[in-house]
Design an enzyme around this catalytic site. Structure first.
Site, PDB file in Angstrom:
ATOM      1  N   ARG A 134       1.859 -27.126   0.549  1.00 23.05           N
ATOM      2  CA  ARG A 134       1.947 -26.583  -0.813  1.00 23.05           C
ATOM      3  C   ARG A 134       2.450 -25.158  -0.733  1.00 23.05           C
ATOM      4  O   ARG A 134       1.850 -24.314  -0.069  1.00 23.05           O
ATOM      5  CB  ARG A 134       0.598 -26.614  -1.544  1.00 23.05           C
ATOM      6  CG  ARG A 134       0.761 -26.521  -3.065  1.00 23.05           C
ATOM      7  CD  ARG A 134      -0.583 -26.385  -3.782  1.00 23.05           C
ATOM      8  NE  ARG A 134      -1.194 -25.127  -3.456  1.00 23.05           N
ATOM      9  CZ  ARG A 134      -2.494 -24.956  -3.237  1.00 23.05           C
ATOM     10  NH1 ARG A 134      -3.326 -25.978  -3.314  1.00 23.05           N
ATOM     11  NH2 ARG A 134      -2.976 -23.762  -2.942  1.00 23.05           N
ATOM     12  N   GLU A 156       2.072 -17.721  -0.877  1.00 18.71           N
ATOM     13  CA  GLU A 156       1.770 -18.196   0.463  1.00 18.71           C
ATOM     14  C   GLU A 156       2.230 -19.629   0.617  1.00 18.71           C
ATOM     15  O   GLU A 156       2.563 -20.300  -0.362  1.00 18.71           O
ATOM     16  CB  GLU A 156       0.272 -18.082   0.789  1.00 18.71           C
ATOM     17  CG  GLU A 156      -0.607 -18.951  -0.092  1.00 18.71           C
ATOM     18  CD  GLU A 156      -2.091 -18.837   0.285  1.00 18.71           C
ATOM     19  OE1 GLU A 156      -2.435 -18.031   1.165  1.00 18.71           O
ATOM     20  OE2 GLU A 156      -2.899 -19.569  -0.318  1.00 18.71           O
ATOM     21  N   ASN A 158       0.992 -23.190   2.359  1.00 18.14           N
ATOM     22  CA  ASN A 158      -0.174 -23.855   2.943  1.00 18.14           C
ATOM     23  C   ASN A 158       0.255 -25.051   3.775  1.00 18.14           C
ATOM     24  O   ASN A 158       0.937 -25.941   3.271  1.00 18.14           O
ATOM     25  CB  ASN A 158      -1.111 -24.346   1.840  1.00 18.14           C
ATOM     26  CG  ASN A 158      -1.582 -23.207   0.960  1.00 18.14           C
ATOM     27  OD1 ASN A 158      -2.430 -22.421   1.347  1.00 18.14           O
ATOM     28  ND2 ASN A 158      -0.988 -23.092  -0.229  1.00 18.14           N
ATOM     29  N   SER A 163      -5.044 -28.207  -1.523  1.00 18.90           N
ATOM     30  CA  SER A 163      -5.956 -28.919  -2.408  1.00 18.90           C
ATOM     31  C   SER A 163      -5.414 -29.028  -3.835  1.00 18.90           C
ATOM     32  O   SER A 163      -4.339 -28.538  -4.148  1.00 18.90           O
ATOM     33  CB  SER A 163      -7.318 -28.240  -2.400  1.00 18.90           C
ATOM     34  OG  SER A 163      -7.173 -26.887  -2.722  1.00 18.90           O
ATOM     35  N   LYS A 335      -0.143 -16.387   8.056  1.00 20.53           N
ATOM     36  CA  LYS A 335       0.550 -15.412   7.209  1.00 20.53           C
ATOM     37  C   LYS A 335       1.515 -14.558   8.029  1.00 20.53           C
ATOM     38  O   LYS A 335       2.508 -14.065   7.519  1.00 20.53           O
ATOM     39  CB  LYS A 335      -0.472 -14.561   6.478  1.00 20.53           C
ATOM     40  CG  LYS A 335      -1.332 -15.434   5.601  1.00 20.53           C
ATOM     41  CD  LYS A 335      -1.948 -14.713   4.449  1.00 20.53           C
ATOM     42  CE  LYS A 335      -2.709 -15.726   3.611  1.00 20.53           C
ATOM     43  NZ  LYS A 335      -3.696 -16.511   4.432  1.00 20.53           N
ATOM     44  N   LYS A 397      -3.305  -8.743   3.287  1.00 17.07           N
ATOM     45  CA  LYS A 397      -3.814 -10.099   3.491  1.00 17.07           C
ATOM     46  C   LYS A 397      -4.116 -10.357   4.949  1.00 17.07           C
ATOM     47  O   LYS A 397      -3.323  -9.986   5.809  1.00 17.07           O
ATOM     48  CB  LYS A 397      -2.764 -11.131   3.049  1.00 17.07           C
ATOM     49  CG  LYS A 397      -2.447 -11.120   1.579  1.00 17.07           C
ATOM     50  CD  LYS A 397      -1.465 -12.256   1.292  1.00 17.07           C
ATOM     51  CE  LYS A 397      -1.337 -12.489  -0.190  1.00 17.07           C
ATOM     52  NZ  LYS A 397      -0.650 -13.775  -0.450  1.00 17.07           N
ATOM     53  N   GLU A 401      -5.759 -18.383   7.697  1.00 16.44           N
ATOM     54  CA  GLU A 401      -5.809 -19.239   6.502  1.00 16.44           C
ATOM     55  C   GLU A 401      -7.114 -19.089   5.728  1.00 16.44           C
ATOM     56  O   GLU A 401      -8.101 -18.594   6.256  1.00 16.44           O
ATOM     57  CB  GLU A 401      -5.703 -20.710   6.931  1.00 16.44           C
ATOM     58  CG  GLU A 401      -4.338 -21.108   7.416  1.00 16.44           C
ATOM     59  CD  GLU A 401      -3.272 -20.929   6.362  1.00 16.44           C
ATOM     60  OE1 GLU A 401      -3.357 -21.582   5.318  1.00 16.44           O
ATOM     61  OE2 GLU A 401      -2.346 -20.123   6.572  1.00 16.44           O
ATOM     62  N   GLY A 402      -7.115 -19.554   4.501  1.00 19.62           N
ATOM     63  CA  GLY A 402      -8.378 -19.734   3.800  1.00 19.62           C
ATOM     64  C   GLY A 402      -8.563 -18.846   2.576  1.00 19.62           C
ATOM     65  O   GLY A 402      -9.310 -19.167   1.675  1.00 19.62           O
ATOM     66  N   ARG A 487      -2.246 -23.074 -11.186  1.00 14.99           N
ATOM     67  CA  ARG A 487      -3.590 -22.507 -11.225  1.00 14.99           C
ATOM     68  C   ARG A 487      -3.542 -21.234 -12.028  1.00 14.99           C
ATOM     69  O   ARG A 487      -2.675 -20.381 -11.818  1.00 14.99           O
ATOM     70  CB  ARG A 487      -4.071 -22.168  -9.811  1.00 14.99           C
ATOM     71  CG  ARG A 487      -4.838 -23.314  -9.192  1.00 14.99           C
ATOM     72  CD  ARG A 487      -5.512 -22.898  -7.925  1.00 14.99           C
ATOM     73  NE  ARG A 487      -4.534 -22.369  -6.972  1.00 14.99           N
ATOM     74  CZ  ARG A 487      -4.861 -22.020  -5.733  1.00 14.99           C
ATOM     75  NH1 ARG A 487      -6.105 -22.131  -5.316  1.00 14.99           N
ATOM     76  NH2 ARG A 487      -3.943 -21.562  -4.911  1.00 14.99           N
TER      77      ARG A 487
END
Lengths: 513, 513
Positions: A134, A156, A158, A163, A335, A397, A401-402, A487
């Site tokens: 994504r 970013e 993914n 999700s 990243k 950043k 990840e996360g 989102r």
């Protein structure tokens, strides 16, 4: 503050209009699985010990307006992004140079890399890799141009556990339903047209990707029943998002199971030929052969509280199952990699996207990103980050990840001061994207919060490719755009992530801006 | 206690099997709207003031075993039942003789009849009536026969607000899903076969019935948009059951609205020609013409706390909209009518079902029912009811709709003593049906309760017919069986009604008993 781009949208609602809209929204969402398990702050576990309750997922009342040109561009370049990241994941040597810069700074990346090294030593036994990617963007309003222009800028990319594909499909249907039943005031009729509302087929398409891997795996040599394994966190509030993919898979005849990551060593084992065998605790006499491991856990250091989880990850990586993602694909989502691609005048993009036209289209979605290391660009970035005045245009950043740990604007200098300089390279500095201010209303646990919002467009991509050293290495078996996610979060908060309670699932109503 | 008919079913589950079954059940049900709003005893309103939470509807873990012959017979005779009850509803004179016996005893029936009389005085302006019926049965194990034989015996016939059609479809899909994902132990494989599990198409079929009425109504003479009106209680925990019908209607292009019964006079009005006009509070400038009024409220005296609700019912009955049901159809569902049909040697059934073969097939599903009036049969019944020994084989039921007040077996004599004799004719005495003992497990709010259960099979029927005095009077435009419901309750409780918290929605696994 920039002026509102669409000052009339969404319209004010009378109490009766809001009541009608809300009751339709709350009923439809539960009737169609646009739901999450309630947060403990809403329903304490002691009130519902067996976890039977659900609530409408945080959603927007209205679809958000989104520039058509930006939306279409995001979807159009997804296959190029799939190509880019699958090429990175195949280029172990290049990845190694990048990862080596992080080892010692970011333990998590280091340990992931060790797993790869260990598996490589004995040899990989599966050369297919699946990516359910994504790519996340914001609309950037470039006020430096003489006429303000809108473009997509990547937030970013993914490569693991992308999700909301399941819920995104449902929210786009929800907004369509609300339009159909007249829940939106007539004053919006010119804007909210059926053709402008964009359905997202992300749930269906991600399942299609998993099914493609499942099929490509081939049949069991020991005639075991085959399955896809969803490796998940437990408990998982966002379980319905994942379940929608399982149901779509089952419709296509593909069995799947949910394996809590921490149960991996108990419930799976490797055969001599490293076939991954899953024995469901509920069916101890049936051994399933796992064709595809789909990680919806394992992306964050928090998922590895004990050595056992690292052993689990190693076991899955060693296996003959197709991994979604493999360790190398997981690492490709660092990243740091986004940063080296997006560092102005970077030579790297060309390496992976030889077609200049494709590369420049992808390049135009990059926001400038700087390392915080001791390179020339890094030293320059450190200056920008330490000065509160210049830092105000940036976000800091972590490489890993996360999400959840970004440092914004004027908080950056203080944060860096609190950190030993040797840890700085674990972060990258990214120019803030300046999204045009929008309005919407978010429904959370039935309560409406209205105000300024920021939207983040995610575009899903499916890619199934062959790595390794065989003659078909580099073959791409599947590469398609797989729907979208919008989102939307309040513009006070600068952190995304709907399940974490900071935003809402939304859908796009396209406008010719 | 009679011996278990299927002592091996359902099987004991290991903790792991139960956990797998439950987690699949809980997630699937929410993802597919097999849900209810939680009872205040589970989630106090203060914890969820805006009503965002939902929970899995009470369901059985396993589909219950059901004799194939009985199931098929129930479905096969539904069109005869539709014919019977639509004929009763058309026979005003006959109905009057029945209802007159109840007036003065049952105020509710009396007031409903008054509405009919009042509308008849000025003349009905709609000769179409819609019935969404449900005929409820239990399997009766006749131990008096030399070899024990199983047959269907009718519990009651619902002519208004027949519920659970939406959820029944979902629960039959749920059990199919659980079978498909291996949530049932292999020991059940011989019994739980795909062909034995019966999908219920009740949700789709009831919506098809409403759509047929909507279409038969014709177009608006004033070019207003048309709609179906769901007249509902508020709050409604069982809202998703109803919503599934709305969504199915919308898929077929039919708009519908939910009107809380108490809002009828505020939100509807009659035109000069008694066209029923609905003005949604959320769209005050749009007047919809109501083609069909679907009552999911108004069946119980509790729905009429003020004179206003009686005016509301009158307004709806006077209107040109098709009623589901009309007052006469509602009255046809009186238990008194079931009683006069089922009184041994009753002459009435022949009046409505002239075909002897059809009539005798219907008759064979009647359990003997007696009046408690001063007729010969009534006086005999009073004797049976007052003697605790004989009363033990009977149930005492109020004539009016709604359930919840049945008096069972040995409680009957005491109850009658506490009641003035003049009120006795408000009740009927019915021979208890003796269902074969079964086992199952019910999931309520995530908790499993196992034990002996009793199943009640409901068969839905759709009938659209023409009454009045026109030349097409008696014409039947639609008559079809419309799916089934299986409700299962613990055998301690003798009262049905899943939403009331006494039972669960179930589906049938057919067995050749």
């Amino acid at each position: 503050m920039a002026p509102q781009l669409y000052p009339e949208y969404p319209p004010e609602l009378s109490p009766e209009e809001e009541q009608y809209l809300l009751s339709n929204l709350k009923d439809w969402s539960i009737a169609h699985g646009l739901a999450v398990r309630p947060a403990p702050s809403f329903v304490p576990t002691s009130h519902d010990p067996s976890g039977a309750l659900a609530t409408t997922a945080p959603v927007t009342l209205f679809p958000s307006l989104f520039p058509r040109k930006c939306f279409e561009e995001g979807l159009a370049i997804q296959t190029a992004y799939n190509e880019l990241y699958s090429a990175i994941a195949r280029d172990e040597q290049w990845l190694q140079t990048i990862v080596e810069e992080l080892i010692g700074v970011d333990d998590f990346v280091g340990r992931l890399w060790q797993i790869h090294v260990q598996v490589k030593l004995e040899g990989y036994v599966q050369d297919l890799s699946l990516g359910l990617f994504r790519s996340d963007y914001m609309v950037h309003s470039d006020s430096s141009a003489s006429t303000s222009s809108l473009g997509l800028k990547q937030v970013e990319f993914n490569t693991i556990a992308s999700s909301f594909g399941g819920l995104s499909s449902q929210v786009s249907k929800l907004h369509n339903y609300l339009l159909k039943v007249g829940a939106y005031p007539v004053s919006t009729a010119a804007t909210l047209q059926k053709d402008a509302l964009q359905l997202s087929y992300s749930g269906f398409n991600l399942a299609k990707g998993l099914a493609a891997a499942h099929t490509a795996y081939g049949s069991s040599q020991t005639e075991r029943p085959l399955c896809v394994l969803f490796v998940v966190q437990e408990p998982e509030r966002n379980v319905f998002d994942q379940r929608h993919l399982e149901y779509a898979l089952l419709t296509g005849g593909v069995r799947s199971f949910r394996l809590p990551f921490h149960r991996t060593l108990q419930d799976t084992k490797l055969d001599m030929d490293r076939t991954l065998v899953y024995i469901p605790p509920s069916m101890p006499s049936t051994a399933f052969e796992v064709t595809t491991v789909y990680f919806r856990a394992g992306y964050s250091p928090d998922d590895y509280p004990r050595e056992e989880e690292w052993k689990a990850r190693l076991q899955l990586e060693r296996s003959r199952a197709i991994k979604c993602p493999s360790i190398l694909t997981h690492l490709a989502g660092c990243k740091k990699i986004q940063q080296v691609l997006a560092t102005p005048h970077s030579p790297h993009l060309k390496r992976f996207l030889p077609d200049d036209a494709v590369a420049s289209r992808v390049l135009s979605t990059f926001a400038p990103i700087y390392p915080l290391d001791e390179s020339q660009a890094g030293l320059e970035a450190r200056k920008l980050a330490k000065d509160p005045h210049t830092a105000a245009r940036y976000v800091l950043k972590p490489q890993r990840e996360g999400g959840g740990n970004n440092i914004y604007r004027k908080s950056i200098p203080g944060f860096l001061e609190s950190l030993p300089v040797k840890s700085w390279p674990a972060y990258i500095l990214m120019e803030m994207i300046e999204p045009p201010p929008l309005q919407n209303a978010i429904v959370r646990n039935g309560e409406v919060q209205k105000g300024g919002v920021i939207g983040e467009l995610g575009v899903y991509g499916v890619c199934l490719w062959r790595s390794g050293s065989g003659e078909n290495s580099g073959e791409v078996l599947q590469n398609f755009e797989a729907g979208y996610l919008l989102r939307t979060k309040g513009d006070q908060s600068e952190e995304g992530g709907v399940a974490a309670g900071f935003g809402a699932v939304d859908s796009c109503c396209l406008v010719d801006a």
